[in-house]
Write a protein that holds these residues in place. Sequence first.
Motif, PDB file in Angstrom:
ATOM      1  N   GLY A  63       1.419  -0.211   4.547  1.00  0.00           N
ATOM      2  CA  GLY A  63       2.124  -1.175   3.695  1.00  0.00           C
ATOM      3  C   GLY A  63       3.551  -1.412   4.153  1.00  0.00           C
ATOM      4  O   GLY A  63       4.054  -2.532   4.122  1.00  0.00           O
ATOM      5  N   ARG A 137      -5.720  -8.485   0.683  1.00  0.00           N
ATOM      6  CA  ARG A 137      -4.939  -7.350   0.175  1.00  0.00           C
ATOM      7  C   ARG A 137      -3.737  -7.028   1.077  1.00  0.00           C
ATOM      8  O   ARG A 137      -3.532  -5.890   1.472  1.00  0.00           O
ATOM      9  CB  ARG A 137      -5.829  -6.115   0.022  1.00  0.00           C
ATOM     10  N   THR A 164       5.665  -5.698  -8.744  1.00  0.00           N
ATOM     11  CA  THR A 164       5.468  -5.092 -10.068  1.00  0.00           C
ATOM     12  C   THR A 164       4.050  -4.555 -10.219  1.00  0.00           C
ATOM     13  O   THR A 164       3.710  -4.013 -11.257  1.00  0.00           O
ATOM     14  CB  THR A 164       5.772  -6.103 -11.191  1.00  0.00           C
ATOM     15  N   THR A 165       3.238  -4.735  -9.176  1.00  0.00           N
ATOM     16  CA  THR A 165       1.898  -4.160  -9.116  1.00  0.00           C
ATOM     17  C   THR A 165       1.724  -3.564  -7.722  1.00  0.00           C
ATOM     18  O   THR A 165       2.561  -3.777  -6.845  1.00  0.00           O
ATOM     19  CB  THR A 165       0.812  -5.237  -9.354  1.00  0.00           C
ATOM     20  N   SER A 166       0.653  -2.847  -7.503  1.00  0.00           N
ATOM     21  CA  SER A 166       0.389  -2.274  -6.183  1.00  0.00           C
ATOM     22  C   SER A 166       0.305  -3.372  -5.136  1.00  0.00           C
ATOM     23  O   SER A 166      -0.348  -4.395  -5.346  1.00  0.00           O
ATOM     24  CB  SER A 166      -0.926  -1.489  -6.198  1.00  0.00           C
ATOM     25  N   GLU A 167       0.946  -3.154  -3.998  1.00  0.00           N
ATOM     26  CA  GLU A 167       0.928  -4.131  -2.910  1.00  0.00           C
ATOM     27  C   GLU A 167      -0.417  -4.169  -2.200  1.00  0.00           C
ATOM     28  O   GLU A 167      -0.635  -5.000  -1.332  1.00  0.00           O
ATOM     29  CB  GLU A 167       2.036  -3.811  -1.900  1.00  0.00           C
ATOM     30  N   GLU A 168      -1.320  -3.270  -2.541  1.00  0.00           N
ATOM     31  CA  GLU A 168      -2.605  -3.186  -1.851  1.00  0.00           C
ATOM     32  C   GLU A 168      -3.724  -3.901  -2.592  1.00  0.00           C
ATOM     33  O   GLU A 168      -4.861  -3.898  -2.145  1.00  0.00           O
ATOM     34  CB  GLU A 168      -2.964  -1.716  -1.633  1.00  0.00           C
ATOM     35  N   GLY A 169      -3.426  -4.531  -3.714  1.00  0.00           N
ATOM     36  CA  GLY A 169      -4.452  -5.199  -4.498  1.00  0.00           C
ATOM     37  C   GLY A 169      -4.720  -6.616  -4.040  1.00  0.00           C
ATOM     38  O   GLY A 169      -3.983  -7.181  -3.239  1.00  0.00           O
ATOM     39  N   VAL A 172      -1.215  -9.410  -6.491  1.00  0.00           N
ATOM     40  CA  VAL A 172       0.052  -8.678  -6.487  1.00  0.00           C
ATOM     41  C   VAL A 172       1.110  -9.553  -7.134  1.00  0.00           C
ATOM     42  O   VAL A 172       1.246 -10.723  -6.785  1.00  0.00           O
ATOM     43  CB  VAL A 172       0.477  -8.304  -5.049  1.00  0.00           C
TER      44      VAL A 172
END
Length: 180
Positions: A63, A137, A164-169, A172
């Motif tokens: 990431g 993702r 504000t959320t996981s960068e892997e979703g 995002v």
Amino acid sequence: MHGTIFSLLKRYVQTQYDHAAWVRLVEAAGLTSGDFSHKEVYPDEHLYALVGQAAVAAGIPPGELHEKFGEYLVPDLMYMYKRFVKPEWRTLDMLEHTEHSMHNQVRREHPENSPPVLNVQRLNENEVLIDYVSPRRMGGLAVGIVRGLAAYFDEADRIDVQPTTSEEGQRVQIHVRRTP
């Protein structure tokens, strides 16, 4: 993934390290060639493998490497899409207009490409909320591009970028605020 991204990744690795590093990454990723045509589309898995191996070689999480690469991409992206950019735009304006000005054009001209969908909400004069949606993702790349845009427009010291959320979703959210 469009071949231009692979070519820029190759240049990124070669400028950060050297050509031998690129050759090692290609081999470690299990690819038969490290040459990519800007006119072709390649499997996303090739990019994942290259970035994953580059992250291992650099000793950082994938990431973080996506973010660094995203920052690096901005001058080239601005050159490629300059016809869509209004001279008065700055970082937040670019973010607000990327989906309609650039991504839609890419989808029309090159249906085989699939840039992420960016739903950008302008909260006020100094804030936007980006809803990045992509099965790839690669939210870290988007975060890096936002930071790169801030540097490009000489606003890096005034722009705060917070996922504000996981960068892997696949989805995002990225909050971007400019200090007046």
